[in-house]
Design an enzyme around this catalytic site. Structure first.
Site, PDB file in Angstrom:
ATOM      1  CE  LYS A 166      -4.029   1.640   0.269  1.00 41.29           C
ATOM      2  NZ  LYS A 166      -5.235   1.489  -0.472  1.00 41.29           N
ATOM      3  CB  SER A 240      -4.214  -0.889  -3.304  1.00 40.10           C
ATOM      4  OG  SER A 240      -3.794  -1.133  -2.057  1.00 40.10           O
TER       5      SER A 240
END
Length: 378
Positions: A166, A240
């Protein structure tokens, strides 16, 4: 000799701020302050850079974790890695997977040749907005991935089956900050579209993993290849991004003989949106039994969790037939929903981690997507 014992517990979420499942695990003694290493999950919301469902979940989980560990909220990132992917269209159930790790002393004579699950985590240096989607982000993710591998006790990239990352995305405020210092940013488009900053952030992170795994040499990487050269990719990166982040967070999952875990992980790559065989290959790689070419219904309870990407292909054809997905205004959400349906059709469950929706990616080969599965060992 010390060996890891890793466990994974999946908790469905009633709301983005629902921590009741985690509290139940804590009350039952299944997770402890000194064993919790990562919280990975899907949160309901838009999945966009300003997805307040994901931000709400992040805040609630950090507050719960701070209380559970007995530390200030701003110290949580030093102890527990958070990887939250927003957007649960279709049949993706919002959930949190709690990953625990404890170290146990094992006589050398008891070391087994059977490889089982290990986990490693690391945080990157802060990523400046001008680094997002560029070599600065690639190098920082690669460095953090190396440290996460070392934390897992892994030295051979072939033993790594999933790297979850992330990273920071861009926001209006971070773009203004960069430009006030005379810097440029990769894109002013804050979406996950083909030229969106979110897609650039995800793909720079994927190339950082590819660089760390030796899948792509650093000499082949530059700002110019990000979202341009699709022959460069990682088969284990699942990334992400979000505007709420300032640092990258990396969790590496692999198998090792230096593990006493009751779990094993495996992975495979689908070749397109309708490749159920690719999902089955991931389950088989992890060790699930099959019967007549399908997962054995009697063995499916051993399946703990599935992680999958669902990236929209750059082509408007699937297996020679035209599709209209690329022209659809809701393609980003539909892309995730298709992946969720594909995985659920094989596993028979909806608590699957499915991230994606962007068009083309360095996460997997062109047109394909990564799928990883964790199962309980017989």
């Amino acid at each position: 000799m010390k060996a890891q014992r890793v466990q994974m517990f999946v908790c469905p979420s009633a709301t983005p701020a629902d921590t009741s499942g985690l509290q139940a695990l804590a009350d039952a003694g299944k997770i402890k302050p000194d064993t919790l290493v990562a919280l990975v999950g899907k949160t309901e919301g838009t999945g966009a850079h300003d997805d307040w469902g994901r931000v709400w979940a992040d805040v609630a989980l950090r507050q719960w974790t701070a209380s559970f560990l007995g530390i200030p909220v701003d110290e949580v990132a030093k102890h527990v890695i958070f990887v939250l992917s927003g957007g649960c269209p279709g049949v993706i159930t919002p959930h949190i997977a709690a990953v625990t790790r404890e170290w146990v002393e094992v006589p050398e004579a008891r070391r087994s040749a059977d490889k089982r699950l290990v986990v490693g985590r690391a945080g990157s240096e802060a990523m400046l907005p001008e680094e997002v989607g560029r070599m600065g982000q690639i190098r920082k993710v690669a460095e953090a991935t190396h440290r996460a591998m070392a934390d897992a006790g892994l030295t051979d990239p072939k033993d790594v089956h999933l790297v979850m990352v992330k990273v920071p995305g861009l926001t209006t405020a971070s773009i203004k900050d960069a430009e006030s210092r005379g810097k440029t940013v990769v894109s002013h488009d804050l979406t996950f579209g083909p030229e969106g900053a979110g897609a650039y952030a995800n793909d720079a992170a994927a190339l950082g993993v590819a660089m760390a795994m030796g899948e792509v040499p650093e000499s082949s990487l530059s700002d110019e290849v990000v979202r341009r050269d699709w022959n460069l990719y990682s088969e284990v990166a699942m990334t992400s991004s979000g505007g709420e982040k300032r640092h990258g967070e990396v969790v590496v999952f692999g198998n090792s003989t230096a593990s006493l875990s009751p779990l094993r992980i495996g992975h495979a790559v689908t070749r397109d949106f309708i490749d159920a065989q690719g999902v089955r290959d991931a389950l088989r790689s992890a060790g699930l039994r099959f019967k007549d070419g399908l997962p054995d219904e009697a063995d499916l309870p051993r399946l703990v969790h599935v992680f999958a990407k669902s990236v929209i292909p750059g082509s408007d054809h699937v297996r020679g037939q035209r599709i209209t997905l690329l022209d659809d205004a809701d393609a980003y959400q539909i892309g995730k929903a298709l992946g969720g349906m594909l995985v659920a059709s094989v596993t028979g469950r909806t608590t699957n981690y499915v991230s994606g929706g962007e068009r083309n990616s360095h996460q997997g080969p062109p047109g394909g997507n990564i799928v990883a599965a964790v199962v309980t060992v017989d």
